[in-house]
Design a protein around this motif. Structure first.
Motif, PDB file in Angstrom:
ATOM      1  N   ILE A   1       0.842  -1.197   0.000  1.00 17.94           N
ATOM      2  CA  ILE A   1       0.000   0.000   0.000  1.00 17.94           C
ATOM      3  C   ILE A   1       0.879   1.250   0.000  1.00 17.94           C
ATOM      4  CG2 ILE A   1      -1.652   1.344   1.368  1.00 17.94           C
ATOM      5  CD1 ILE A   1      -2.859  -1.309   2.305  1.00 17.94           C
ATOM      6  N   PHE A   2       1.971   1.175   0.768  1.00 14.48           N
ATOM      7  CA  PHE A   2       2.918   2.284   0.803  1.00 14.48           C
ATOM      8  C   PHE A   2       3.552   2.487  -0.574  1.00 14.48           C
ATOM      9  CE2 PHE A   2       7.386   3.636   1.495  1.00 14.48           C
ATOM     10  CZ  PHE A   2       7.129   4.920   1.978  1.00 14.48           C
ATOM     11  N   VAL A   3       3.932   1.369  -1.230  1.00 17.22           N
ATOM     12  CA  VAL A   3       4.516   1.449  -2.575  1.00 17.22           C
ATOM     13  C   VAL A   3       3.502   2.044  -3.546  1.00 17.22           C
ATOM     14  CG1 VAL A   3       5.295   0.041  -4.531  1.00 17.22           C
ATOM     15  CG2 VAL A   3       6.158  -0.422  -2.232  1.00 17.22           C
TER      16      VAL A   3
ATOM     17  N   MET B   1       1.463   6.889  -6.754  1.00 16.97           N
ATOM     18  CA  MET B   1       0.442   7.910  -6.993  1.00 16.97           C
ATOM     19  C   MET B   1       1.012   9.328  -6.936  1.00 16.97           C
ATOM     20  SD  MET B   1      -2.901   6.392  -5.008  1.00 16.97           S
ATOM     21  CE  MET B   1      -3.903   7.768  -5.562  1.00 16.97           C
ATOM     22  N   LEU B   2       2.209   9.463  -6.338  1.00 21.20           N
ATOM     23  CA  LEU B   2       2.834  10.789  -6.251  1.00 21.20           C
ATOM     24  C   LEU B   2       3.580  11.154  -7.528  1.00 21.20           C
ATOM     25  CD1 LEU B   2       4.295  10.583  -2.619  1.00 21.20           C
ATOM     26  CD2 LEU B   2       2.217  11.783  -3.367  1.00 21.20           C
TER      27      LEU B   2
ATOM     28  N   VAL C   1       2.931  -3.125  -8.417  1.00 25.00           N
ATOM     29  CA  VAL C   1       2.068  -2.281  -7.571  1.00 25.00           C
ATOM     30  C   VAL C   1       2.393  -0.806  -7.784  1.00 25.00           C
ATOM     31  CG1 VAL C   1       1.498  -1.669  -5.192  1.00 25.00           C
ATOM     32  CG2 VAL C   1       1.699  -4.080  -5.843  1.00 25.00           C
ATOM     33  N   ALA C   2       3.680  -0.480  -7.895  1.00 19.79           N
ATOM     34  CA  ALA C   2       4.071   0.917  -8.130  1.00 19.79           C
ATOM     35  C   ALA C   2       3.544   1.414  -9.472  1.00 19.79           C
ATOM     36  CB  ALA C   2       5.596   1.038  -8.068  1.00 19.79           C
TER      37      ALA C   2
ATOM     38  N   GLU D   1      -4.492   7.118 -11.979  1.00 17.42           N
ATOM     39  CA  GLU D   1      -5.318   8.296 -12.268  1.00 17.42           C
ATOM     40  C   GLU D   1      -5.729   8.365 -13.735  1.00 17.42           C
ATOM     41  OE1 GLU D   1      -3.812  11.934 -10.852  1.00 17.42           O
ATOM     42  OE2 GLU D   1      -3.890  11.358  -8.741  1.00 17.42           O
ATOM     43  N   SER D   2      -4.987   7.689 -14.604  1.00 19.51           N
ATOM     44  CA  SER D   2      -5.385   7.647 -16.011  1.00 19.51           C
ATOM     45  C   SER D   2      -6.252   6.421 -16.298  1.00 19.51           C
ATOM     46  CB  SER D   2      -4.155   7.648 -16.914  1.00 19.51           C
ATOM     47  OG  SER D   2      -3.311   6.541 -16.613  1.00 19.51           O
ATOM     48  N   VAL D   3      -6.051   5.382 -15.524  1.00 15.57           N
ATOM     49  CA  VAL D   3      -6.822   4.147 -15.736  1.00 15.57           C
ATOM     50  C   VAL D   3      -8.249   4.297 -15.240  1.00 15.57           C
ATOM     51  CG1 VAL D   3      -7.037   1.729 -15.068  1.00 15.57           C
ATOM     52  CG2 VAL D   3      -4.801   2.653 -15.680  1.00 15.57           C
ATOM     53  N   VAL D   4      -8.429   4.900 -14.065  1.00 16.77           N
ATOM     54  CA  VAL D   4      -9.775   5.017 -13.489  1.00 16.77           C
ATOM     55  C   VAL D   4     -10.712   5.830 -14.374  1.00 16.77           C
ATOM     56  CG1 VAL D   4     -11.092   5.935 -11.551  1.00 16.77           C
ATOM     57  CG2 VAL D   4      -8.997   4.630 -11.129  1.00 16.77           C
TER      58      VAL D   4
END
Length: 267
Positions: A18-20, A25-26, A240-241, A248-251
């Motif tokens: 989750i951290f990765v 996302m940043l 995961v990264a 943000e582009s997939v959703v």
């Protein structure tokens, strides 16, 4: 490994992923050239998480899968034991016979370590051993050991006593050590119980045959090595990264696709 500890380790690895994912996302706030750095960090975190948290769970996989065979009715395991003559074999047999899941206990042979034979001594033992006891089924004399196979239902205690008495009569000494080879057959569901009984007496089976051992061997042969598994966990971290980077582009794309499909259905 305890099931609770295994669950905790898996949860800790998920938290690391989750951290990765959050780092990925940043990406929109980073220069493009920093993406490779993110992926490198993700790989490193995945490797660390896999080595410390998932690998202990992964190593227990053969034992976990063998539980299925242990709970199958009528499954039996044969344990091959090499027991020191200093162990009370008769007490061990009585304990095993009184334990649920016992099938049979058979003493098959004994090995008596001697000194380094010269040719004359070896020839002498090859001639005389077969005449010491009628309970000897066969025997083999090596350069420094006498191996005696026992007839069915003949005890190793009796075989050792007859050889020791003969040796004392001829050489005036005593046999200080010998090894008893035997086969213990038990119900697979009670395998752990019998292994504990043996371990309490300092005995570990030299080999084992049966459905449980076959499942363990099959699983071990198909498992990744420690390094391969750690690198695979690093690969999971990279995946995961990447999901975090492109989420943000997939959703929005998924939402547009879903909306278009709904419109087609309405038509």
């Amino acid at each position: 490994m305890d099931i609770i500890i295994s669950i905790i380790y898996i949860i800790l690895f998920i938290i690391m992923m989750i951290f990765v994912f959050s780092i990925g996302m940043l990406k929109q706030y980073m220069p493009k050239k920093e993406v490779l750095l993110v992926l490198g960090v993700a790989f490193l975190i995945g490797c660390i998480g896999g080595a410390f948290f998932l690998e202990p769970v992964y190593q227990d996989l053969p034992e976990v899968l063998s539980l299925v065979e242990k709970n199958m009715p009528n499954n039996e395991e044969t344990l091959y034991l090499d027991v020191s003559s200093s162990v009370d074999i008769n007490e061990l047999i009585r304990t095993c016979e009184a334990t649920e899941g016992f099938k049979s206990f058979k003493e098959t042979s004994i090995s008596i370590p001697m000194w380094k034979f010269d040719d004359t001594e070896k020839s002498y033992f090859e001639f005389v051993v077969g005449n010491i006891d009628s309970g000897y089924k066969s025997y083999n004399v090596t350069d420094s050991t006498i191996e005696i196979e026992l007839k069915d239902n003949y005890s190793a205690t009796s075989a050792l006593k007859s050889f020791s008495d003969w040796y004392k009569l001829v050489y005036g000494g005593s046999i200080s050590y010998a090894q008893v080879h035997s086969e213990l057959v038990v119900d697979s569901s009670q395998l752990d119980t019998f292994e504990d009984i043996l371990l309490q007496r300092g005995i570990v089976a030299s080999d084992m045959e049966g459905p449980v051992q076959e499942r363990i061997n099959q699983t071990n042969s198909s498992m990744l090595s420690d390094i391969e598994f750690t690198l695979a966990c690093g690969g999971v971290g990279v995946i995961v990264a990447i999901l975090g980077i492109y989420i943000e582009s997939v959703v929005p794309a998924y939402r547009r696709f879903k909306k278009s499909m709904n419109e087609k259905r309405k038509r």
